[in-house]
Structure formats: structure tokens, C-alpha cells
Design a protein around this motif. Structure first.
Motif, short mmCIF file in Angstrom:
data_model
loop_
_atom_site.label_atom_id
_atom_site.label_comp_id
_atom_site.label_asym_id
_atom_site.label_seq_id
_atom_site.Cartn_x
_atom_site.Cartn_y
_atom_site.Cartn_z
N THR A 128 14.12 9.99 -2.48
CA THR A 128 13.80 10.25 -1.07
C THR A 128 12.61 9.41 -0.61
O THR A 128 11.74 9.06 -1.40
CB THR A 128 13.47 11.74 -0.83
N LEU A 129 12.61 9.11 0.67
CA LEU A 129 11.47 8.47 1.33
C LEU A 129 11.10 9.35 2.51
O LEU A 129 11.90 9.55 3.43
CB LEU A 129 11.83 7.06 1.82
N LEU A 130 9.89 9.92 2.49
CA LEU A 130 9.40 10.78 3.57
C LEU A 130 8.48 9.96 4.46
O LEU A 130 7.59 9.26 3.95
CB LEU A 130 8.67 11.99 3.01
N VAL A 131 8.65 10.07 5.76
CA VAL A 131 8.01 9.15 6.71
C VAL A 131 7.13 9.89 7.71
O VAL A 131 7.54 10.90 8.29
CB VAL A 131 9.08 8.35 7.47
N ASP A 132 5.92 9.38 7.91
CA ASP A 132 5.09 9.79 9.05
C ASP A 132 5.37 8.83 10.20
O ASP A 132 5.13 7.63 10.08
CB ASP A 132 3.60 9.68 8.72
N PHE A 133 5.90 9.35 11.32
CA PHE A 133 6.05 8.50 12.50
C PHE A 133 4.68 8.08 13.02
O PHE A 133 3.65 8.65 12.66
CB PHE A 133 6.79 9.25 13.61
N MET A 134 4.69 7.09 13.89
CA MET A 134 3.43 6.60 14.48
C MET A 134 2.68 7.75 15.14
O MET A 134 3.26 8.68 15.70
CB MET A 134 3.73 5.50 15.50
N GLY A 135 1.34 7.67 15.05
CA GLY A 135 0.50 8.67 15.69
C GLY A 135 0.38 9.97 14.94
O GLY A 135 -0.29 10.89 15.39
N ILE A 136 1.03 10.06 13.77
CA ILE A 136 1.14 11.33 13.05
C ILE A 136 0.71 11.15 11.60
O ILE A 136 0.90 10.09 11.00
CB ILE A 136 2.58 11.86 13.14
N GLY A 137 0.13 12.20 11.02
CA GLY A 137 -0.25 12.16 9.61
C GLY A 137 -1.21 11.02 9.34
O GLY A 137 -2.25 10.88 9.99
N ASN A 138 -0.83 10.16 8.40
CA ASN A 138 -1.67 9.02 8.05
C ASN A 138 -1.16 7.72 8.64
O ASN A 138 -1.55 6.63 8.19
CB ASN A 138 -1.78 8.90 6.52
N SER A 139 -0.29 7.80 9.62
CA SER A 139 0.18 6.60 10.31
C SER A 139 -0.76 6.24 11.45
O SER A 139 -1.56 7.05 11.91
CB SER A 139 1.61 6.81 10.84
N GLU A 140 -0.64 5.01 11.91
CA GLU A 140 -1.56 4.46 12.91
C GLU A 140 -1.42 5.11 14.27
O GLU A 140 -0.33 5.45 14.71
CB GLU A 140 -1.30 2.95 13.04
N GLY A 141 -2.55 5.26 14.96
CA GLY A 141 -2.56 5.67 16.35
C GLY A 141 -2.53 7.17 16.55
O GLY A 141 -2.66 7.97 15.62
N ASN A 142 -2.33 7.59 17.82
CA ASN A 142 -2.23 9.01 18.17
C ASN A 142 -1.13 9.25 19.20
O ASN A 142 -1.07 10.29 19.84
CB ASN A 142 -3.57 9.52 18.71
N GLN A 143 -0.22 8.27 19.35
CA GLN A 143 0.81 8.32 20.38
C GLN A 143 2.16 8.70 19.79
O GLN A 143 2.50 8.31 18.68
CB GLN A 143 0.92 6.94 21.05
#
Length: 313
Positions: A128-143
Motif C-alpha cells: 500500500t501507498l498512503l498519501v497526504d494530499f496537498m495542504g494536509i499532514g506533512n505535505s506542502e501548504g495549507n490549501q
């Protein structure tokens, strides 16, 4: 010179129009931009008092950036991928893997919220690959764009797993994650072996209306105005964000899951999406289940449905 009654009436209309647009502009921004402070998240509509609902309708939701609350119990690799934003993923490899399932979370959640479902896929023999979308978790931004720009991130993840030599790639998404998958396939023509999508909304306008209804507030005209400003703020035309139309461009095997008590997505939206899907498709509906994690009330049936679908393709 005194104003006539007609002039006063026109002025009142103009003032009301400006106030409504200001409220909608502010509301749309807060809905699509997470705060980075430690403020408390706005409660769900069913847990708000009448005063709190009124405050939320006028000033918008308080949305702290979702943080990953736990980590996989299995050995995992943290991967950062450059997409429209830099996103963080967890890769969990399974010995003698049958393939890789990429998991995409819903609005206001993060990749750690998908760990229980990842665990079930791992038990079935998949990586499995679990993903943080942009702006969420440890991904870039806040959008967040509720699946519109996130579709590009789905492609980035799919391309990454493809580059490892994996050919059996499946996509799993819940709510916004499901919508992101649908838009990605429609826009970029990627070819996963199959997709599993939970409770995708029929259109962005419909999901905004659903939020107003849960607050016991009229949808007209605020829902349309809010969607207009939300799109302008985030660089896209919100009224064109339409998974019902995306479904017409999806021909890979699809398992569509839905909870019959869902107040965020209507059964008619699900029926329209299902009708428009072009390839092999299955629809499973869970009783006494809302817009929530289906494993909470339907773990046995969910596993049976997932396993049966994966074995059939």
C-alpha cells in the motif's frame, strides 16, 4: 435631497448583496485553507448549538491543518513526491505482493486515517501507498481544492508506483479522495487495474448545498455564491467540478461503495455516477451507515466486497 422609496430599496439590495458576498468570500477561504495554529476544529453540524451554527454560517468553519495521529505498525518508507505541491506518502511493502493499492483520504483527514484500511489490504496480500494530499499532514501548504487540483497528485502517485515496475496498481479513495481519483482518470487517462471509490459527491455544487442543509440553512443563493468565490480563490471554476461527468470517462473496473444514511452525498448522486461509469462496475450499499469510515459498522461485509472485487479483475 431625500432619497425616494425606490432608491432606498435599491440601496438596501446593494448592501445586502455586498454583505452576502463578503460572508461567502470569507467562508469559502476558510473552507479551502487550513489554519496552522492550535485552535480547535469546528464541530460537525449535528453537534453545534443554534448559536454556534449561526456563527459558523456567518464566519465559516475553523479548520486546523490535519495532522497524522499515528504511524503504521508495519515497516514503512516515507516518500516525498513533487507534484503541483510536494506531498508526503508512506509506502508499506508486502512480501510476495499481489500488487499495490494507493489510498487517498477524504476532506479534513490525512493519510493516518487510512491505516485501518491499509491493514486490511495488507492482509489480502497487497502493498500500500498512503498519501497526504496537498495542504494536509506533512505535505506542502495549507490549501485544499476538494479534489480538483488533488487529481494531479493522484497521477503523480500512480506514475511513481508505475516507475518501480509495478503493473498491478489499484486506487482507493474515500469522499474527496474518490473524487480526486475520478478526475485524475478523466483528465489524465491513467490506467489503473481497478478502482474502489467510497461516497464520491455528484458535483461540487451539490456537496456545498449538502453542507448548508446539514446546518438547516437555505441553499439559495449562498451555496452558489460560496462556490463561485471558492473557485476564484483557488484558481478554478467550481461549477465544473463534476464527478458525475468524470464517470463517463472511466472504463476500468470500479467498485462503488455507499452508506444509505449519508447526509453529505445523496443516493441520487451515487446512482447517477454509477449509471455513467463505462466499464465493469459494482455498487454496494451499507445499511445504517452515514458519511463515515465503513469499517466501523461494516468491517466483515466491506472485506468481503473488497476481496470479491479484487479477485474478479
Amino acid at each position: 435631497m431625500a432619497l425616494s422609496s425606490k432608491q432606498k430599496y435599491i440601496r438596501i439590495i446593494i448592501v445586502c448583496f455586498l454583505v452576502i458576498n463578503c460572508i461567502a468570500f470569507f467562508h469559502a477561504y476558510k473552507f479551502t485553507h487550513f489554519t496552522t495554529d492550535n485552535s480547535e476544529k469546528t464541530k460537525t453540524p449535528d453537534k453545534l448549538s443554534k448559536l454556534e451554527k449561526a456563527k459558523t454560517l456567518f464566519f465559516g468553519v475553523n479548520n486546523p491543518k490535519p495532522k497524522n495521529k499515528k504511524f503504521p505498525t508495519q515497516k514503512f518508507q516515507t516518500i516525498r513526491l513533487k507534484s503541483n505541491k510536494e506531498i508526503e506518502c508512506w509506502l508499506i511493502k508486502n512480501t510476495n505482493s499481489k500488487g499495490t493499492i494507493i489510498l487517498f483520504h477524504g476532506y479534513g483527514s490525512e493519510k493516518s486515517s487510512m491505516m485501518d484500511k491499509s491493514d486490511e489490504f495488507i492482509k489480502l496480500g497487497f502493498s500500500t501507498l498512503l498519501v497526504d494530499f496537498m495542504g494536509i499532514g506533512n505535505s506542502e501548504g495549507n490549501q485544499t481544492t476538494i479534489g480538483f487540483k488533488e487529481a494531479e497528485e493522484v497521477k503523480t502517485c500512480f506514475d511513481y508506483i508505475s516507475s518501480t515496475g509495478e503493473t498491478n496498481i489499484y486506487l482507493f479513495g474515500t469522499s474527496m479522495g474518490a473524487v480526486s481519483i475520478m478526475k485524475c482518470i478523466s483528465d489524465y487517462q491513467i490506467k489503473p487495474k481497478g478502482i474502489i471509490i467510497e461516497c464520491p459527491f455528484g458535483s461540487m455544487y451539490q456537496t456545498v448545498c449538502a453542507r448548508f442543509k446539514k446546518m438547516n440553512a437555505p441553499t439559495f443563493p449562498m451555496a452558489g455564491i460560496l462556490l463561485f468565490w471558492g473557485g476564484i480563490q483557488n484558481g478554478f471554476w467550481g461549477f465544473s467540478h463534476n464527478p458525475t461527468e468524470y464517470a463517463k470517462n472511466i472504463s476500468c473496473p470500479t467498485l462503488l461503495l455507499y452508506g444509505e444514511k449519508d447526509k453529505s452525498v445523496s443516493k441520487s448522486e451515487i446512482n447517477e455516477i454509477y449509471k455513467n461509469l463505462r466499464g465493469k462496475k459494482e455498487l454496494r450499499i451499507y445499511k445504517n451507515t452515514g458519511h463515515e469510515n465503513y469499517l466501523l459498522k461494516n468491517k466483515v461485509q466491506w472485506n468481503q466486497d473488497i476481496n470479491s472485487f479484487l479477485l474478479s479483475i
